[in-house]
Design an enzyme around this catalytic site. Sequence first.
Site, short mmCIF file in Angstrom:
data_model
loop_
_atom_site.label_atom_id
_atom_site.label_comp_id
_atom_site.label_asym_id
_atom_site.label_seq_id
_atom_site.Cartn_x
_atom_site.Cartn_y
_atom_site.Cartn_z
N TRP A 277 51.25 30.88 50.40
CA TRP A 277 51.64 30.58 48.32
C TRP A 277 51.07 28.84 47.69
O TRP A 277 49.98 28.56 47.17
CB TRP A 277 52.84 30.72 47.89
CG TRP A 277 52.83 30.09 46.33
CD1 TRP A 277 52.60 30.41 45.23
CD2 TRP A 277 52.84 28.49 46.01
NE1 TRP A 277 52.58 30.27 44.10
CE2 TRP A 277 53.32 28.66 44.19
CE3 TRP A 277 53.40 27.57 45.95
CZ2 TRP A 277 53.09 28.10 43.57
CZ3 TRP A 277 53.62 26.61 45.94
CH2 TRP A 277 53.71 26.06 44.09
N HIS A 278 51.45 27.77 49.57
CA HIS A 278 51.39 26.42 48.65
C HIS A 278 49.69 26.10 48.90
O HIS A 278 49.21 24.87 48.73
CB HIS A 278 51.51 25.47 49.86
CG HIS A 278 53.43 25.30 49.51
ND1 HIS A 278 54.16 26.72 49.69
CD2 HIS A 278 53.69 24.24 48.91
CE1 HIS A 278 55.14 25.85 49.25
NE2 HIS A 278 55.38 25.21 48.36
N GLY A 279 48.88 27.02 50.55
CA GLY A 279 47.42 26.62 50.12
C GLY A 279 46.94 28.07 50.79
O GLY A 279 47.71 28.76 51.94
N PHE A 426 47.79 22.90 44.30
CA PHE A 426 47.86 24.85 45.00
C PHE A 426 48.22 25.18 43.36
O PHE A 426 48.37 26.13 43.57
CB PHE A 426 49.70 24.29 44.95
CG PHE A 426 50.02 23.01 46.24
CD1 PHE A 426 48.71 23.65 47.94
CD2 PHE A 426 51.08 22.55 46.69
CE1 PHE A 426 49.06 22.30 48.57
CE2 PHE A 426 51.33 21.65 47.95
CZ PHE A 426 50.05 21.84 48.39
#
Lengths: 426, 369
Positions: A277-279, A426
Site C-alpha cells: 500500500w505504501h508504494g 503514497f
Amino acid sequence: MFAAIIFLVLIFNLLYPSFIRLENKKRRKLFLLMSIIGNLTILCLFKYFNFFLENLEAIIRGLGGNPGNLHLNIVLPVGISFYTFMTMSYTIDVYKGRLAPAKKFIEYALFVAFFPKLLAGPIERATNFLPQITTKRTVDAEHSIRGLQQILYGLFKKIVIADGVAKSVSSVFGATYQLSWADAIMGTLLFTVQIYCDFSGYSDIATGTANLLGFNLMQNFNFPYFARNPSEFWGRWHISLSSWFRDYVFFPLGGPYGSTLRWIRNVLITFFITGLWHGAAWNYVLWGLYHGVLLCLHRLRETLRAGKKRSKNPLKKAGSIVSFFILTSLGWILFRSGSFNQITDIFRALVNDIGNLKLNVDMPTKAAIIGFPLFFILESLGNKFRGKGLDEVYSIPIWTAADAAMIFLIILGLSNVPAGFIYFVF
Amino acid sequence: MKKKAKLKTVLAWIFGYLLIIDLAINTILPYPKDPRNVSPSGIAQFFEYGRSVEGKLAWMTRKTDEESAPILSTGWIGDPRVRTVSSIPKETSKPTITVYGMSHSVLLADDMAKLDPSVAIRSFGAPGAVPSWSYAAYMSDKEQYHSDVVVLAIMTIGVPFICTTSGTTNHFDSVWPYTYPRLVKHNEALDSLSPPFISLAGYREYFYDSAKWKTYVHWLKENDKYYDSVLYGKTILDKSSIFRMLRRAYAYSSRRRKQAEVYDERHGFNKKSEEVEILLSIIENFAKEARRDNSLPIVYIVNNLFTGSHLFDLLEGTLSAHQILFLSSHEICPPMDPRNYLPDTHFIPAKNLELAKAMLGVVRGNLKK
C-alpha cells in the site's frame, strides 16, 4: 481510453438483463464486488501497473528475452491510496449493514473529498464521518483553541523537526560513499524521527483544521514510539490504515483464530499488502513483511508466556520501549532505502563498522536541534496523559508557554528548506 | 462570553511569552556593539542573521577604518587590500599566476604558493564573490599588471547571483558593502553598468548622506535582481529577535525562489536564463581579453557539495569551443561525497592541496615560458 469506456458500456449492457433478474442479496453482492474491483482497478492502474510491468520486464530479461521498455508514463494522482480506501470501506460497511447509505450524493462526496484529509488521510470511516455531516456541528472557542493547538503542534513537528532533519537524512540515504557506523546510526535515527514528525504532523494539521470546521476526525497516531511491542505499535501508528487492514483484510482472512500457522499466514498476508500500500516497490513489501514477522514472533512469545503477569517495573518498561524503538528504526531502513544495495550497505555499516564515530552527515538545522528537547517533552507528556491535550492537564500559564515555544521554534524553522510531505507520494 | 474571554487570555499569555523570549534573547545573547569584535558567539550570530541589510551596515560602518568592522574593507575592486600576495618570487623572471574569485580560489592560490615557490602567486578575492565580481576584478587588474597566467574561479552556487551588484544583495545572512558592475548582454556583447560608488570611501560618502544613500538604493532597485526592500530597509523591528528570524525566513524563501529560476540541485541550470547567458559571455570575454594581453587563461570550476558536475556540464561546450583550459573540482572532489567538504562549503585541506597540485599541472603543461 475512449475504446475502453465503450467496451465497458457494451459489456454492462450485455450483462444488464441477467443482472436485473438476480435476487436482491446476490445483486447487492455483485454491486459490492463491482465497487471493490472498480476501486482496486483504479488504484492498480495508477499505482502498481508500472511496478508490475517492470517486474515482468525483469523476468522476461532473466529468461533471455528482450521485452523493450514496458514503462508507461502515468502520473500518480495525489492521495489515491487514501480516498480509494475510504470509498471501499464505505461500500463494505453499507453492504455489511454497519452503515446506512448516504442519502444525498453531496454528503457522500463531502465524506470522500473533505479537503483536510483528502491528500494524506486519516483514512476516515464513513461510520464516523457521515453522521457528523447530517447532525448540527458546533464551532466554539474551546473547539477552535483545541484545533489551533493541534495545527500548531503539527506545524512544529513538520517545519521544525521533520524539515530540520530532512537534509541530514538525505545525506545518508543519498550517499555515494561508504557510510561509517555513526553515519548509519544517525541517518536511521533521524529518519525514524522525520517520518513520524512528517506524517503525524500532517495528520495533526488535518485533524486540527477539521476541528475548526466542527468535525472530529479519527486519531491517526498515538505516540507510537512509546510502544513496547509490535502489537502496541500498530495500535498507535497510522491507526486509520492499520485498523482498515485489520477490519477489511485480516479479519475476513480469519483473523487471529484457527491454528497458529493459519494465524501467521493471515498476519503475513495483511502486512504484505500493508507494505505494498505504501508504494509500488519491493522495499515497502520487505518493510511490511518485517513488521509481520515481528508481530508473529511477539504473538508466539506471548503464547509461551501465557498466564504470566506483565512486569510493572518502570526500568523494564523503559527497556521494552527502547528495544522496540530500535527494532522499529531498523525497519525504517528498509522503508527509506532506494535499493537492495543501499539496504545492505547501511546494515553492513551498522554491523561491520561498529565504533567508527566519524560523522559525515549534514547536521540538523539549529531550529531542529533546539526543538528536539521540547518535542521529546511534549511526546512524553502526551503519552503519559494518554493523548489528552496539555490544556486539559495543566493551567493556562503552563500550556501557553509550550505553545509560545513552539511558535518561536516554527519561526526559526521557517528558514529550513521546505520539503513536501512524505506520505503525499503514497 | 466566558469562552471568548478564554481565547483572549490564551492569546495574551502566548504573546507575553513571545515577548519574554524576544527580550531574553536580546539580553542573554547580545550581539557585540563593537564592530571590531570579529568573533561573536555562534548562537548570538544566528539570531542576528535576519537583521535588515541597512541594520547590518550600520553595525559595521564607522567613520574610520580603524573603528569599522574589518570585513567592511573587503572586496573593493581597485583597493590594494583586495589582493593577497601568496608568494613573491625570488627571481622576477619567474612566471606570475593571478587568481580571481571567492575564498575557495584564495585557498587554492595559497596552496599553489606552498607547493611551488618558484612562481609568483597573486590572488584577488572577495567573500562570497560571484562570477561578475571575479570578472570585474580581472578586468580592473589587467590594466595595472601583466600576469603570465590568469585564473578565473566560478562556483556553482554563485552563478544565480550574476545579476547582483553588491555584497549586500548576493548574500543575506552576512553582508559586505563592496560593489561591482551589473553585467548585461546587449546585442551579443557584454556591457556593464557601474554602480554609483566603487570604493570604500565612496561607500562611506553615500552611507552617511541620506539623500545620496536613497539614490543608491533606488539604483539597486532598478539594476540589482536580488534587491528586496523588505530585506534591505532598516526598521524598528530590527530590535526584535523574533522579527529578525521572520525576516530571515522570508529572505530564504524569496531568494530560493529566485535562485531556482536559474539553478536547482536536481535539474541543474536553466540554460535560457539571463544569468547563464551572461556567464558564458564572461568566460568567452575573459579568454579573449587574456589572450589579447598574452596571458594564459584558465577557468577554475568549483562544484559545490551535492551539485554534481552541473557547472562543469554547463561550461564544457563553451570551454572546448574556445579551447580554454580549465580545472573542474568534480574530478578530484566528487561533489556527492560530503567527506570532501568542510561545513563552511570549502574543500577539506587535503583535497584543496590536490586541486592546487592539479592546477599547477595545468599551468606547467601549457605555459610557454
